[in-house]
Design a protein around this motif. Sequence first.
Motif, PDB file in Angstrom:
ATOM      1  N   ALA A 780       0.911  -1.150  -0.057  1.00 17.16           N
ATOM      2  CA  ALA A 780      -0.005  -0.038   0.018  1.00 17.16           C
ATOM      3  C   ALA A 780       0.834   1.168  -0.111  1.00 17.16           C
ATOM      4  CB  ALA A 780      -0.798   0.059   0.977  1.00 17.16           C
ATOM      5  N   TYR A 781       0.569   2.188  -1.102  1.00 18.37           N
ATOM      6  CA  TYR A 781       1.632   3.346  -0.911  1.00 18.37           C
ATOM      7  C   TYR A 781       0.339   4.225  -0.290  1.00 18.37           C
ATOM      8  CZ  TYR A 781       4.366   0.517  -4.252  1.00 18.37           C
ATOM      9  OH  TYR A 781       5.183  -0.349  -4.954  1.00 18.37           O
ATOM     10  N   ILE A 782       1.105   5.044   0.653  1.00 22.27           N
ATOM     11  CA  ILE A 782       0.258   5.854   1.641  1.00 22.27           C
ATOM     12  C   ILE A 782       0.905   7.279   1.461  1.00 22.27           C
ATOM     13  CG2 ILE A 782      -0.952   6.308   3.518  1.00 22.27           C
ATOM     14  CD1 ILE A 782      -1.852   3.492   2.234  1.00 22.27           C
ATOM     15  N   ASN A 783       0.227   8.296   1.399  1.00 20.90           N
ATOM     16  CA  ASN A 783       0.846   9.651   1.506  1.00 20.90           C
ATOM     17  C   ASN A 783       0.152  10.088   2.881  1.00 20.90           C
ATOM     18  OD1 ASN A 783       1.327  12.315   1.528  1.00 20.90           O
ATOM     19  ND2 ASN A 783       1.303  12.542  -0.670  1.00 20.90           N
ATOM     20  N   LEU A 784       1.177  10.358   3.709  1.00 21.71           N
ATOM     21  CA  LEU A 784       0.567  10.809   5.225  1.00 21.71           C
ATOM     22  C   LEU A 784       0.787  12.223   5.329  1.00 21.71           C
ATOM     23  CD1 LEU A 784       2.620   7.920   7.267  1.00 21.71           C
ATOM     24  CD2 LEU A 784      -0.082   8.154   6.564  1.00 21.71           C
ATOM     25  N   GLY A 785       1.211  12.931   4.297  1.00 24.59           N
ATOM     26  CA  GLY A 785       1.539  14.361   4.417  1.00 24.59           C
ATOM     27  C   GLY A 785       2.139  14.711   5.584  1.00 24.59           C
ATOM     28  N   SER A 786       1.676  15.608   6.652  1.00 29.40           N
ATOM     29  CA  SER A 786       2.735  15.968   7.822  1.00 29.40           C
ATOM     30  C   SER A 786       2.661  14.819   8.930  1.00 29.40           C
ATOM     31  CB  SER A 786       1.954  17.269   8.404  1.00 29.40           C
ATOM     32  OG  SER A 786       0.851  16.824   9.058  1.00 29.40           O
ATOM     33  N   LEU A 787       1.960  13.695   8.906  1.00 33.91           N
ATOM     34  CA  LEU A 787       2.046  12.707   9.795  1.00 33.91           C
ATOM     35  C   LEU A 787       3.097  11.560   9.527  1.00 33.91           C
ATOM     36  CD1 LEU A 787      -1.729  11.920  10.165  1.00 33.91           C
ATOM     37  CD2 LEU A 787      -0.352  13.741  11.409  1.00 33.91           C
ATOM     38  N   ALA A 788       3.653  10.909  10.474  1.00 32.09           N
ATOM     39  CA  ALA A 788       4.624   9.988  10.609  1.00 32.09           C
ATOM     40  C   ALA A 788       4.079   8.512  10.696  1.00 32.09           C
ATOM     41  CB  ALA A 788       5.686  10.310  11.682  1.00 32.09           C
ATOM     42  N   PRO A 789       4.771   7.655  10.073  1.00 34.49           N
ATOM     43  CA  PRO A 789       4.050   6.179  10.338  1.00 34.49           C
ATOM     44  C   PRO A 789       3.863   5.590  11.709  1.00 34.49           C
ATOM     45  CG  PRO A 789       5.931   6.261   8.735  1.00 34.49           C
ATOM     46  CD  PRO A 789       6.174   7.758   9.296  1.00 34.49           C
ATOM     47  N   ARG A 790       4.632   6.185  12.605  1.00 31.02           N
ATOM     48  CA  ARG A 790       4.249   5.996  14.044  1.00 31.02           C
ATOM     49  C   ARG A 790       2.772   6.383  14.413  1.00 31.02           C
ATOM     50  NH1 ARG A 790       7.931   9.927  14.488  1.00 31.02           N
ATOM     51  NH2 ARG A 790       7.041  11.921  15.649  1.00 31.02           N
ATOM     52  N   ASP A 791       2.218   7.273  13.882  1.00 34.15           N
ATOM     53  CA  ASP A 791       0.967   7.832  14.152  1.00 34.15           C
ATOM     54  C   ASP A 791      -0.267   7.131  13.418  1.00 34.15           C
ATOM     55  OD1 ASP A 791       2.113  10.266  15.128  1.00 34.15           O
ATOM     56  OD2 ASP A 791       2.227  11.221  13.187  1.00 34.15           O
ATOM     57  N   VAL A 792      -0.105   6.165  12.864  1.00 33.40           N
ATOM     58  CA  VAL A 792      -1.068   5.457  12.088  1.00 33.40           C
ATOM     59  C   VAL A 792      -0.916   3.824  12.093  1.00 33.40           C
ATOM     60  CG1 VAL A 792      -1.355   7.387  10.280  1.00 33.40           C
ATOM     61  CG2 VAL A 792       0.025   5.416   9.745  1.00 33.40           C
ATOM     62  N   GLU A 809     -17.765 -11.069   6.955  1.00 35.33           N
ATOM     63  CA  GLU A 809     -17.058 -12.209   7.844  1.00 35.33           C
ATOM     64  C   GLU A 809     -15.699 -11.720   7.678  1.00 35.33           C
ATOM     65  OE1 GLU A 809     -17.811 -16.201   6.275  1.00 35.33           O
ATOM     66  OE2 GLU A 809     -20.058 -15.845   6.455  1.00 35.33           O
ATOM     67  N   ARG A 810     -14.976 -10.364   8.030  1.00 38.90           N
ATOM     68  CA  ARG A 810     -13.973  -9.981   7.740  1.00 38.90           C
ATOM     69  C   ARG A 810     -12.892 -10.554   8.495  1.00 38.90           C
ATOM     70  NH1 ARG A 810     -16.952  -5.514   6.763  1.00 38.90           N
ATOM     71  NH2 ARG A 810     -16.924  -5.112   8.917  1.00 38.90           N
ATOM     72  N   ASN A 811     -11.584 -10.571   8.278  1.00 41.52           N
ATOM     73  CA  ASN A 811     -10.450 -10.752   9.082  1.00 41.52           C
ATOM     74  C   ASN A 811      -9.531  -9.481   8.748  1.00 41.52           C
ATOM     75  OD1 ASN A 811     -11.019 -13.319  10.309  1.00 41.52           O
ATOM     76  ND2 ASN A 811     -10.076 -14.465   8.710  1.00 41.52           N
ATOM     77  N   TYR A 812      -8.729  -9.370   9.725  1.00 42.63           N
ATOM     78  CA  TYR A 812      -7.857  -8.078   9.565  1.00 42.63           C
ATOM     79  C   TYR A 812      -6.130  -8.652   9.835  1.00 42.63           C
ATOM     80  CZ  TYR A 812     -11.985  -5.392  10.092  1.00 42.63           C
ATOM     81  OH  TYR A 812     -13.250  -4.845   9.718  1.00 42.63           O
ATOM     82  N   ALA A 813      -5.523  -7.660   9.087  1.00 42.86           N
ATOM     83  CA  ALA A 813      -4.123  -8.001   9.156  1.00 42.86           C
ATOM     84  C   ALA A 813      -3.478  -6.457   9.062  1.00 42.86           C
ATOM     85  CB  ALA A 813      -3.481  -9.024   8.079  1.00 42.86           C
ATOM     86  N   TYR A 814      -2.373  -6.203   9.561  1.00 43.79           N
ATOM     87  CA  TYR A 814      -1.765  -4.877   9.601  1.00 43.79           C
ATOM     88  C   TYR A 814      -0.525  -4.808   8.646  1.00 43.79           C
ATOM     89  CZ  TYR A 814      -4.705  -3.195  13.475  1.00 43.79           C
ATOM     90  OH  TYR A 814      -5.625  -2.652  14.056  1.00 43.79           O
ATOM     91  N   LEU A 815      -0.384  -3.942   8.146  1.00 47.24           N
ATOM     92  CA  LEU A 815       0.844  -3.760   6.932  1.00 47.24           C
ATOM     93  C   LEU A 815       1.950  -2.811   7.892  1.00 47.24           C
ATOM     94  CD1 LEU A 815      -0.950  -2.978   3.839  1.00 47.24           C
ATOM     95  CD2 LEU A 815      -0.641  -5.028   4.659  1.00 47.24           C
ATOM     96  N   SER A 829       3.881  -2.784   3.678  1.00 46.76           N
ATOM     97  CA  SER A 829       3.618  -3.978   3.059  1.00 46.76           C
ATOM     98  C   SER A 829       3.486  -5.231   4.328  1.00 46.76           C
ATOM     99  CB  SER A 829       4.986  -4.526   2.488  1.00 46.76           C
ATOM    100  OG  SER A 829       5.365  -3.450   1.494  1.00 46.76           O
ATOM    101  N   GLY A 830       2.726  -6.048   3.911  1.00 46.04           N
ATOM    102  CA  GLY A 830       2.333  -7.427   4.925  1.00 46.04           C
ATOM    103  C   GLY A 830       1.824  -8.566   4.015  1.00 46.04           C
ATOM    104  N   THR A 831       1.516  -9.348   4.568  1.00 41.62           N
ATOM    105  CA  THR A 831       1.187 -10.742   4.060  1.00 41.62           C
ATOM    106  C   THR A 831      -0.178 -10.988   4.694  1.00 41.62           C
ATOM    107  OG1 THR A 831       2.265 -12.061   5.611  1.00 41.62           O
ATOM    108  CG2 THR A 831       3.303 -11.430   3.397  1.00 41.62           C
ATOM    109  N   LEU A 832      -1.156 -11.563   3.819  1.00 42.34           N
ATOM    110  CA  LEU A 832      -2.460 -12.265   4.534  1.00 42.34           C
ATOM    111  C   LEU A 832      -2.399 -13.575   3.616  1.00 42.34           C
ATOM    112  CD1 LEU A 832      -4.658 -12.307   2.360  1.00 42.34           C
ATOM    113  CD2 LEU A 832      -4.501  -9.732   2.749  1.00 42.34           C
ATOM    114  N   THR A 833      -3.157 -14.598   4.650  1.00 42.52           N
ATOM    115  CA  THR A 833      -3.365 -15.781   4.009  1.00 42.52           C
ATOM    116  C   THR A 833      -5.044 -16.120   3.557  1.00 42.52           C
ATOM    117  OG1 THR A 833      -1.644 -16.900   5.399  1.00 42.52           O
ATOM    118  CG2 THR A 833      -3.240 -18.218   4.508  1.00 42.52           C
ATOM    119  N   ILE A 834      -5.127 -16.643   2.296  1.00 39.81           N
ATOM    120  CA  ILE A 834      -6.260 -16.828   1.961  1.00 39.81           C
ATOM    121  C   ILE A 834      -7.022 -18.013   2.803  1.00 39.81           C
ATOM    122  CG2 ILE A 834      -7.614 -17.604  -0.131  1.00 39.81           C
ATOM    123  CD1 ILE A 834      -5.728 -16.349  -1.855  1.00 39.81           C
TER     124      ILE A 834
END
Length: 866
Positions: A780-792, A809-815, A829-834
Amino acid sequence: MKAIRRFTVRTVLPESIAPLSRLAKNLRWSWHKPTEDLFAQLNPRAWENVHGDPVKLLGSLTREEIQQIAEDPQTVEQITALDADLTRYLTQPQWYQRTQTDDAPAAIAYFSAEYGITSVLPQYSGGLGILAGDHLKTASDMGIPVVGVGLLYQAGYFKQSLSQDGWQQETYPVLDPDEMPLTLLREQDGAPARISLPLPNSRSLSAQIWRADVGRVPLLLLDSNIPENDEHARNVTDRLYGGGSDHRLQQELLLGMGGIRALRAFARITDAPAPEVFHCNEGHAGFLGIERIQELMNPLDGSEPMTWNEALTAVRSATVFTTHTPVPAGIDRFDRAQVEYFVNAGLTPAVPTAHVLELGAENYEGGDPSKFNMAVMGLRLAQRANGVAKLHGVVSRGMFQGLWSGFDTEEVPITSVTNGVHTPSWIDPAMREIAVDPQENDQDPASRWRKIYQASDQDLWRVRRDLRERLVHDVRRRLRSSWKKRGAADAELAWTDSVLDPDVLTIGFARRVPTYKRLTLMLRDPERLKRLLLDPENPIQLIVAGKSHPADEMGKRMIQDLVRFTDDPEVRHRIVFLPNYDIAMARVLFPGCDVWLNNPLRPLEACGTSGMKAAMNGGLNLSVLDGWWDEMYDGQNGWAIPTADNKASADERDDIEAAALYELIENHVAPRFYGESADDPEITSEEIPHQWLAMVKHTLATLGPNVSARRMLTDYVQKLYVPACVSGRRALADNGTVARSTSRWIERVRQGWPQVHVEHVDAEGVLQEPQIGDELTINAYINLGSLAPRDVKVQVGFGHVSESDHIHERNYAYLDRVTELGSGRFLFSGTLTIDRSGPFGYTVRVLPSHEELAGPAELGLVRNAT
């Protein structure tokens, strides 16, 4: 002859029986049968005349009667023993002291507009108040350090009677606090403690503080009927839910802001610990948060003042808000200009009025910008919120979704704690004796209720019939009294002596009478109801009670329609309406009914605890799957009334559901009550319905522990109070260091959030024919503007996809692998399993992330991939 002045003469008791005063003033007697029995035995006739009020009983005794009691060694010994028992109850460690760690709060402030504790303290109108009273009583039994805050209404809620033609009539008898189990909070010099709020036009609203002792829980009740106030201010606490909009707003300002000031006075005078958690029971008390913000922005202890955002962050961290309302119409809303007018009078000199107005603003889709919404303010001032049943949690998340735009309904941060009822108050002693083991078990509270399986069917049936017979006699007495008030003469009322039959299946229906509770659904087909009542083989009898709000003409019309039906000589021996439903009536009604009927419009019943009280007495529920019944019905503890399709009109829905109700009673409920049987060798005139009693035993064993307020309070402590205490302590430690830093972070994130967006998402590892178990790498290519990765946090949600591309019936994973790309852009980036076959999909979103947030949706900020 009318007195020109009235005052209360205090009873002076000899030293040997002086503890009677303490026993009378502590409301534990209202659920402690030995203490209640003691007062009843002192003078049975006087006890009946004062309607079971120990304070009035002591005030009614003559000097000679008091002396006789003091000279009776057996009575003195009994009084001394009960006084010692009360001391043990108030001081010994209970569940809270035995099980909680240092993270648990030292004190919890509980705010409610009404409290239903006992009929001798009539400060309640219905379920909200009864729930609040049960909350305090159970907290006392469990040792939870709650302090209640409310208002003392001069006339309480109205008394209900019926006119000759069956129309509800209201009267408001004025209550004398000196004749109630209350103590005035006084300063060290003996002067009554006072709190005061400024009002427009240089007026003020002052109040004295009455204390009721609910076991070990103090309840503080603010009373504006004092000489310092002008006439209008004195009448602010005149009636529960009375008066116009300005009147209600002043009541709620006094409850919330004045309640905090009363707590501070109480702690100062008694050295009680300051509350660490504040629980707002419905929106009426929402202004308590404004007062606490005011304290932090303008501290009187010399500490460094906080800004608005800092104080808001600190206050939210330790606040719990409970909503009881399943429909927007049930929420208190004021004109925005009206709130502004009162706040500008100087209520919050350190808090900008604009900030107060923002908290209650309906600035969301479908909202009315001209209104100030008390529930919305309550939610914005609380970091933790809940509905009062699982289904009500679902309804609440849908109703308030506008506050969390961009999130799916199920993600709205409103959880649920299903209500419960105070077992000692509502279970009849005879049923408690046969069904409940008296020994508490912290590890397995449900084990106490399994005692019922040891009871024989004969013994259980005997108890159930005795309770039904007692109810029948009580109904006859109340019905005769009601008819006399409607103008009937004694000579016309001989028929009331044979109303109802202790051997007939008895169905109860009692509650407030708003239209959605459908009091008259049972009248949808009057002739069919008559056939059920008069069936020669399987007759039923119905006992109905309930009050309609004085301004609710439709509710009053429903009562009149029902009363006119019950007046019919053909059926009046089988169906009755009892006016002035209250706690005293309920304590006989719930145990005596075999079936408890509840037929609201689903899903408009928030919880509906009346059926819980019936269940713990062995009553079977016959109810629409709404409120608590939706989650606790299991097919063996009663019957579920089917509901019509939502596409049906209101009339069609009522027709369909009434027909289903009649069918259930006729073909399932009544046949089982009167059905298969075996002769009781000891009770030869009766037959024992074993299948019915199997349902009763199952109900007691399974619902008993689940409908208990001990389960409810355990949930509140573990899910809400302890987490709120931990957050609140952390926020205010070191002069509010964490609250200050967290608020700055929230400000920075809110300011920077408009710049945040998801530029692009791709996946690696997607095969031509994907299979379960395959792993995908999401970029995922994210533009955070003035924020830092630790903020999100960047989150991928995945699961089954519908035809409309909605992920179920969602599952969640963090990138969580982050690569800086420059200019505020980052690759997550991160991985998920079907994990399933069929249509499968995923999406990506960005959420604020901070250790002081209670959940990802708390700030209502989200940026979804498009």
